[in-house]
Scaffold this active site. Structure first.
Site, PDB file in Angstrom:
ATOM      1  N   SER A 324      -5.608  -1.728   8.988  1.00 38.93           N
ATOM      2  CA  SER A 324      -6.199  -3.036   8.743  1.00 38.93           C
ATOM      3  C   SER A 324      -5.176  -3.937   8.057  1.00 38.93           C
ATOM      4  O   SER A 324      -4.080  -3.499   7.699  1.00 38.93           O
ATOM      5  CB  SER A 324      -7.440  -2.881   7.870  1.00 38.93           C
ATOM      6  OG  SER A 324      -7.061  -2.369   6.604  1.00 38.93           O
ATOM      7  N   TYR A 325      -5.575  -5.171   7.817  1.00 37.06           N
ATOM      8  CA  TYR A 325      -4.688  -6.158   7.210  1.00 37.06           C
ATOM      9  C   TYR A 325      -4.144  -5.636   5.874  1.00 37.06           C
ATOM     10  O   TYR A 325      -4.905  -5.268   4.988  1.00 37.06           O
ATOM     11  CB  TYR A 325      -5.478  -7.451   6.985  1.00 37.06           C
ATOM     12  CG  TYR A 325      -4.617  -8.612   6.596  1.00 37.06           C
ATOM     13  CD1 TYR A 325      -3.688  -9.121   7.484  1.00 37.06           C
ATOM     14  CD2 TYR A 325      -4.732  -9.187   5.346  1.00 37.06           C
ATOM     15  CE1 TYR A 325      -2.892 -10.177   7.119  1.00 37.06           C
ATOM     16  CE2 TYR A 325      -3.940 -10.249   4.971  1.00 37.06           C
ATOM     17  CZ  TYR A 325      -3.015 -10.739   5.870  1.00 37.06           C
ATOM     18  OH  TYR A 325      -2.221 -11.781   5.502  1.00 37.06           O
ATOM     19  N   PRO A 326      -2.812  -5.577   5.745  1.00 39.88           N
ATOM     20  CA  PRO A 326      -2.258  -4.871   4.574  1.00 39.88           C
ATOM     21  C   PRO A 326      -2.117  -5.699   3.302  1.00 39.88           C
ATOM     22  O   PRO A 326      -1.639  -5.186   2.317  1.00 39.88           O
ATOM     23  CB  PRO A 326      -0.871  -4.431   5.068  1.00 39.88           C
ATOM     24  CG  PRO A 326      -0.498  -5.460   6.071  1.00 39.88           C
ATOM     25  CD  PRO A 326      -1.766  -5.980   6.687  1.00 39.88           C
ATOM     26  N   ARG A 327      -2.498  -6.970   3.344  1.00 42.02           N
ATOM     27  CA  ARG A 327      -2.400  -7.762   2.115  1.00 42.02           C
ATOM     28  C   ARG A 327      -3.801  -8.031   1.589  1.00 42.02           C
ATOM     29  O   ARG A 327      -4.491  -8.937   2.034  1.00 42.02           O
ATOM     30  CB  ARG A 327      -1.653  -9.062   2.369  1.00 42.02           C
ATOM     31  CG  ARG A 327      -0.149  -8.861   2.441  1.00 42.02           C
ATOM     32  CD  ARG A 327       0.561 -10.177   2.529  1.00 42.02           C
ATOM     33  NE  ARG A 327       0.475 -10.683   3.887  1.00 42.02           N
ATOM     34  CZ  ARG A 327       1.409 -10.495   4.802  1.00 42.02           C
ATOM     35  NH1 ARG A 327       2.490  -9.834   4.511  1.00 42.02           N
ATOM     36  NH2 ARG A 327       1.263 -10.980   6.004  1.00 42.02           N
TER      37      ARG A 327
END
Length: 716
Positions: A324-327
């Site tokens: 998933s989105y890592p930030r």
DNA sequence: GCAAGGTC
């Protein structure tokens, strides 16, 4: 009605399209490779939807022509210089797409992340679309997770953009630019005037400088450390060939006399008595859901990858659809999160697949909830199984997946035995405590955590014994270590320096600027400040001492907090953007004036520590062979060109005279001028050879010094 | 040649 939806990034555009269209949509390319336009009908609001996106901020800010060039103005003028907003060349294609699509739409619906920066990006988008169609209706979709029900609700109940939040961001942008540029130019130009050979930029920024400060602060603590002796009572019992060590409840005392007196009393009645044996269930908690900061810390500590590297790798995995989105700052999963489907995808893995299969039969445990939620992204988790990864990608994917599975597993369970013993009136307990691990649970899939059982003898309450050893022992406080990358990430996160997405970049910046050197010790990477880094921080601290610490590093960190607080006030409308900007700018202007006036101190006091006619200069640390070598530079009137190499363990100092031809070991002495044995000839040869190889590396920071014109070093 | 914040 035609609705144009604009997300903050391509991935969100794709996800909301998938949800709102129910999978029935057509795709058009745009002038930008990453940006697609998706068209579909949305009968729920009787509309035709086009979903597209930007790629972060659309605009960038810079000074006007009169101030852009470094020598065009006094750096102080930058605080009041007008700032222009422009769309950088690589964003032009996105702007064109927004104009075309906006011109055709009745309503613009902003789908940027629901945070301050998202609100600002929303305003940027609205500005462009209004140019194409002045009467376009601007709305904002509010969502906290990419979940079908929420996305539909957001599309059907849009709200307004929050101007206050956007303005708070605008103020931050202006402040960062003005403060950063003014101080960077002032510092760089001042030192260049003094030392013509100086190359490179001595940058200053509200994030990078406190970051450097943390590294220097720890360095100073290591340097200032003097071991302290303490005393404690040591008790042990050897029974059936096995030794049980007991820890004194008092810990240890720094007062030898006091410790000795207590010890005397213990000796008068040295028979030990077990007063209590308790057994209780204990747990080792499974980890929290994974945030960016935690991923970076784990990456540095467990996977030996730099924070920046971990984020880059995670980004790549994200683009390939594996994670998933890592930030994200979020360490809690939405209650409606579909855990089982994602766990199911991992059942095919040869390493953890078997464990993943146990979740359907009672192995699943609802993840713990952390305290953070950025309302935009879920914790980092695997979205698909990836079987063919290699190298760093494999390592990072494995960590993310095991962490996710651990979160969805159950706490490890054990039984802990505590034994309380009294001896001569003093309390003791065995260490380590007795532990039996009963259920490993999450530990099975999460080898990064260790929990090891330990047995203690089967003591009975009331039982008495004669200790095998009962002594007054002496110990020493141990030296603190230099900062690791993981430590630094933690410090920055705790102190609010940077964001999850930028912390790694700031660390990279201070390394790139040569303020900090990375040093490997075994498998651990430590951050050690260079001469330049120490000089800058010490220099500012030195100025700070004379001016109510206005410029000290703690003060700078404090200013970052203050700016953040004022931004919140702007968001809450208790202050205006202009007031906030003015207050902050005035503060920095004041700082600037003092810093410039006192800047000589940064160059001299900071970079050199005077001691009589000689001066010493901490330069850097390098590993010479297997030995930690501390390099000092020492100059005296008669020996201008000298390097001092100190071998810490042996307290041997070698003074190396650097001559044009190469390196020559000249004499030896200790830093404190005490007589120490000269090195053996063989050792000298080793040092000499190693230095020749490493000299250039070694001297890189010293060359800076030469550039400052304080010593004329020549090297081959 | 400057910053920090988005993102690719």
């Amino acid at each position: 009605m035609r609705v144009l939806c604009v997300a903050e990034k391509p991935s969100i555009a794709r996800s909301i399209t998938g949800i709102l269209s129910g999978g029935q949509y057509s795709t058009r390319n745009t002038g930008n490779n990453f940006v697609k336009n998706y068209d579909f009908d949305y009968p729920q609001t009787n509309s035709t939807f086009t979903v597209t996106c930007v790629s972060g901020h659309l605009t960038s800010q810079d000074f006007g022509e009169a101030h852009r060039k470094w020598n065009s103005c006094d750096p102080f003028a930058l605080f009041d210089a007008p700032v222009e907003t422009l769309i950088p060349p690589d964003k032009k294609s996105i702007e064109r797409n927004l104009r075309t699509e906006g011109g055709r739409a009745d309503t613009l619906m902003i789908w940027t992340d629901c945070d301050r920066e998202g609100e600002h990006i929303g305003m940027e988008i609205a500005r462009v679309c209004r140019k194409a169609k002045p009467n376009i209706v601007v709305k904002r979709a509010r969502f906290s997770a990419i979940i079908a029900q929420q996305i539909h609700h957001a599309a059907q109940h849009p709200i307004e953009l929050d101007r206050a939040q956007a303005e708070a961001v605008e103020a931050r942008i202006l402040l960062d630019l003005k403060v950063g540029a003014a101080f960077t130019r002032m510092q760089t130009l001042a030192l260049q005037r003094q030392f013509a050979q100086l190359e490179g930029v001595l940058s200053y920024g509200p994030c990078q400088f406190p970051t450097l400060g943390f590294v220097v602060q720890r360095y100073n603590r290591v340097k200032a450390f003097r071991p302290e002796t303490f005393w404690y009572i040591y008790l042990s019992l050897t029974r059936d060939g096995e030794e049980t060590k007991f820890t004194w409840k008092e810990g240890h005392l720094f007062d030898q006399g006091g410790a000795a007196r207590i010890y005397e009393i213990v000796l008068q009645n040295p028979r030990a008595r077990v007063i209590r044996v308790t057994k209780k269930d204990t747990k080792k908690w499974k980890p929290l859901p994974l945030t960016t900061v935690e991923l970076q810390k784990a990456g540095s500590r467990l996977l030996k990858l730099a924070p920046k590297k971990v984020l880059d790798v995670a980004e790549k995995l994200y683009q390939q659809g594996f994670v998933s989105y890592p930030r994200t700052e979020t360490d809690q999963f939405d209650p409606q999160f579909d855990f089982m489907t994602l766990i199911g995808k991992q059942t095919v893995d040869p390493a953890w697949g078997e464990f993943a299969r146990t979740y359907q039969n009672g192995g699943f445990g609802v993840p713990r909830k952390g305290k953070n939620n950025d309302k935009a992204h879920p914790p980092i988790h695997p979205t698909a199984h990836a079987g063919n990864l290699v190298g760093d990608e494999k390592k990072v994917y494995e960590y993310i997946t095991r962490r996710f599975l651990a979160c969805c597993s159950k706490d490890a369970e054990g039984s802990q035995t505590t034994v309380e013993v009294v001896c001569g009136g003093e309390d003791f307990y065995p260490l380590p405590l007795g532990l039996i691990v009963l259920q490993r649970n999450y530990l099975e899939v999460y080898p990064y955590d260790k929990w090891i059982g330990h047995t203690v003898p089967n003591f009975q309450e009331g039982e008495e014994f004669d200790p095998s050893v009962c002594e007054l022992r002496e110990g020493q406080t141990s030296k603190p270590n230099y900062l690791t990358e993981a430590d630094l990430v933690t410090l920055m996160d705790k102190n609010g320096i940077g964001t999850d997405a930028t912390i790694a970049q700031h660390i990279q910046t201070i390394v790139d600027r040569e303020y900090v050197v990375e040093r490997m010790e075994g498998a651990i990477k430590y951050l050690v400040p260079s001469t330049l880094g120490i000089g800058l921080i010490d220099g500012y601290n030195e100025i700070g001492k004379s001016f109510s610490r206005l410029l000290s590093f703690t003060r700078l960190t404090f200013l970052v907090h203050q700016t953040e607080r004022r931004m919140v006030q702007v968001c809450e409308r208790t202050t205006t953007k202009n007031d906030m900007l003015q207050t902050s700018l005035d503060q920095y202007k004041h700082m600037f004036i003092i810093a410039r006036r006192e800047f000589d101190k940064v160059a001299t006091v900071g970079l050199i520590t005077h001691s009589h006619s000689a001066w010493k200069l901490m330069v850097s640390h390098r590993v010479l062979g297997d030995t930690l070598v501390q390099v000092l530079l020492e100059g005296q009137e008669e020996v201008e060109e000298a390097v001092v190499v100190e071998e810490e363990e042996e307290a041997v100092v070698v003074v190396v005279v650097v001559v044009e031809m190469g390196v020559m070991v000249a004499t030896a002495r200790q830093a404190e001028e005490e007589e120490v044995p000269l090195l053996h000839a063989a050792e000298v040869a080793v040092v000499e050879a190693a230095l020749e190889v490493q000299l250039l590396l070694l001297l890189t920071p010293i060359l800076k010094v030469r550039a400052f014109g304080m010593i004329s070093l020549t090297h081959a």
